[in-house]
Scaffold this motif. Structure first.
Motif, PDB file in Angstrom:
ATOM      1  N   LYS A  47      53.722  46.553  58.975  1.00  0.00           N
ATOM      2  CA  LYS A  47      54.191  46.314  57.599  1.00  0.00           C
ATOM      3  C   LYS A  47      53.504  45.108  56.938  1.00  0.00           C
ATOM      4  CE  LYS A  47      58.759  48.260  58.640  1.00  0.00           C
ATOM      5  NZ  LYS A  47      60.196  48.000  58.752  1.00  0.00           N
ATOM      6  N   GLY A  49      51.015  45.273  54.784  1.00  0.00           N
ATOM      7  CA  GLY A  49      50.718  45.549  53.371  1.00  0.00           C
ATOM      8  C   GLY A  49      49.244  45.551  53.003  1.00  0.00           C
ATOM      9  N   PHE A  68      54.685  52.168  54.769  1.00  0.00           N
ATOM     10  CA  PHE A  68      53.881  52.515  53.590  1.00  0.00           C
ATOM     11  C   PHE A  68      53.488  53.987  53.590  1.00  0.00           C
ATOM     12  CE2 PHE A  68      53.726  47.989  53.815  1.00  0.00           C
ATOM     13  CZ  PHE A  68      53.628  47.560  52.505  1.00  0.00           C
TER      14      PHE A  68
HETATM   15  S1  SF4 Z   1      49.557  50.829  57.737  1.00  0.00           S
HETATM   16 FE1  SF4 Z   1      49.281  49.333  56.085  1.00  0.00          FE
HETATM   17  S2  SF4 Z   1      51.011  47.979  56.342  1.00  0.00           S
HETATM   18 FE2  SF4 Z   1      50.885  49.136  58.190  1.00  0.00          FE
HETATM   19  S3  SF4 Z   1      49.660  47.873  59.546  1.00  0.00           S
HETATM   20 FE3  SF4 Z   1      48.243  49.237  58.569  1.00  0.00          FE
HETATM   21  S4  SF4 Z   1      47.550  48.062  56.800  1.00  0.00           S
HETATM   22 FE4  SF4 Z   1      49.366  47.045  57.504  1.00  0.00          FE
END
Ligand code: SF4
Ligand code: SF4
Lengths: 97, 392
Positions: A47, A49, A68
């Motif tokens: 998480k 971002g 996400f």
């Molecule tokens: S999916 Fe997006 S929020 Fe999750 S670790 Fe990868 S870059 Fe970070």
């Protein structure tokens, strides 16, 4: 404009093809360009971002649990989110025909 | 104050038009042979004679980009360029008619590189032929002045709203001092109404200009633009007519000189029309049935007027100051041919190219062109065109 884009005649266009309605670009389905789609593995996601920040379409948002996901109406399948995710939580899948 | 006939360099007279039209913005980059026009405008702004924003941009690409912006907010906008400058500007030249921005631009025609040449021909004009601007060619200083004035009125007419180019031959017009009847501001009263764009860029009523058009709509945008350009002819004719009524000088898309009953017609565009009249006079004195057609309105192309002008002729000899490389020869000639193709009575159309890169063409040369043209029309030729004055 009342008519849909594919029923507009040349006479319906405003002079100079001016667009008078603010924000109408949001109707444009850039998702149509996509040949691949990102898929999130929430078990690897921390998480942070980063994917959200790097998406050039601004189409990644957080769900109620804080993970996400992409809005596929706009996601072009560019793969930047997968490239930038440092935990390897995003994989790029081929779109089925 | 009544208008006076004064000896003035044509470039300065064109700058004077921008002042008379009370332009709000001039964005330009100096380039030979247009330089005197924009130098004079810079001076007029600097000494307070013209209350306008003069933007000394770093290139012609920026000049036209700045013009787009200023015209889009509703400012009366003028620029001028030539040759390579017009080439560098080209990308943005196409955008102005699409946005329906009535920028007025003077082009002091110049040959294109390479080799580098600062002298006149019409290659620069032909490079922007299909860009969607209203375009006209001046044959002398008075026409350069008058057509430039009319250009503001035509461009900004609410039913036109298209950028307009006034071509004047580099050096042979731009740098020549001619007696020109200048008009005074009070005489112009009402001839150029205030410019109003229906959707100006204003913070209180935002609009998007210059959005992209996907395949589903691009064709419609081009059709709308094309209809606007073709329909502009009515306004052009009306503007020239009113100009004639008010100021006594009449202009038409196609000008004839001793052309009515002539069996052979020479067709020119730009300042060579003046030189060619001397050749026509001489041949007429000699009893030869020749006349001259000068093409003034280049876009929208005056099909009907051309057909009308040549209807009694057996031979039309077209003299181009530009070469369509590897193609049919002269670009003006190609258009004349296609305008006449399919007509019941078709004259023979012969293509000549000359006056490239500032090469002089004299009345004697035009006499030779006409004689040779008649010979080609009678005997035929294997070549698409003939280039004159080239040393073999
Ligand atoms: S999916 Fe997006 S929020 Fe999750 S670790 Fe990868 S870059 Fe970070
Ligand atoms: S693939 Fe590209 S457009 Fe789609 S969510 Fe990832 S970064 Fe955004």
């Amino acid at each position: 404009m009342d008519k849909s884009e594919d029923s507009l005649t040349w006479k319906d266009l405003e002079i100079g093809c001016v667009v008078t309605e603010p924000g109408s670009a949001s109707e444009y389905k850039t998702g149509d360009w996509r040949s691949q789609r990102p898929a999130w593995d929430t078990s690897k996601c921390v998480k942070c971002g980063m994917c959200y920040i790097f998406c050039p379409e601004g189409c990644i948002h957080q769900d109620s649990e804080g993970y996400f996901e992409a809005d596929l109406y706009y996601c072009k399948g560019c793969g930047i989110c997968a490239r930038e995710c440092w935990t390897g939580a995003i994989t790029i899948l081929e779109e089925e025909e | 104050m009544m208008s006076q006939r004064v000896g003035i360099e044509i470039s300065l007279a064109v700058a004077e038009v921008a002042k008379l039209a009370d332009v709000d913005v001039v964005a330009a980059y100096p380039i030979t042979p247009q330089t005197h026009i924009v130098e004079r405008l810079a001076e007029l702004v600097a000494n307070g004679e013209l209350s306008a924003e003069y933007i000394p941009v770093e290139s012609e690409h920026s000049a036209m980009s700045a013009c787009l912006g200023s015209s889009a907010v509703g400012a009366r906008t003028f620029t001028a360029t030539a040759g390579q400058g017009l080439e560098l500007m080209h990308e943005v030249v196409d955008v102005a008619p699409s946005l329906r921005l009535p920028i007025v631009m003077a082009v002091a025609n110049r040959a294109l590189s390479g080799p580098l040449s600062v002298w006149c021909d019409h290659s620069d004009a032909m490079g922007v032929r299909d860009c969607g601007w209203v375009q006209m060619f001046a044959e002398n200083g008075q026409a350069a002045f008058d057509l430039s004035l009319c250009a503001f009125r035509i461009a900004e007419d609410p039913s036109v709203l298209l950028p307009t180019m006034v071509h004047l031959d580099g050096f042979s017009l731009s740098h020549v001092i001619e007696p020109i009847s200048m008009l005074e501001k009070d005489e112009l009263e009402g001839f150029i109404p205030p410019y109003e764009h229906p959707f100006p860029l204003r913070p209180d009523k935002p609009v998007t200009m210059g959005a992209f058009a996907p395949p589903v709509i691009y064709t419609e945008t081009r059709k709308a633009q094309e209809v606007a350009l073709r329909s502009s002819k009515k306004v052009i004719l009306q503007a020239w007519k009113e100009f004639g009524h008010r100021f006594g000088r009449y202009y038409s898309p196609v000008e004839g000189y001793k052309s009515k009953e002539a069996t052979t017609l020479l067709l020119t565009m730009g300042s060579f029309g003046e030189t060619a009249t001397v050749a026509i006079d001489r041949m007429r004195d000699n009893g030869e049935s020749v006349g001259l057609i000068n093409l003034r309105l280049w876009r929208p192309f005056p099909f009907d007027e051309i057909r009308q002008a040549v209807r009694n002729a057996d031979i039309v000899i077209v003299f181009d100051r530009c070469l369509s490389s590897g193609g049919p020869g002269g670009p003006v000639c190609s258009e004349i041919r296609s305008a006449l193709y399919g007509e019941k009575k078709q004259p023979q159309v012969v293509s000549f190219i000359g006056g490239l890169g500032g090469r002089d063409v004299t009345p004697d040369d035009f006499v030779n062109v006409i004689r040779r043209g008649i010979e080609i029309a009678e005997k035929g030729s294997d070549e698409e065109y003939e280039m004159i004055g080239v040393r073999e």
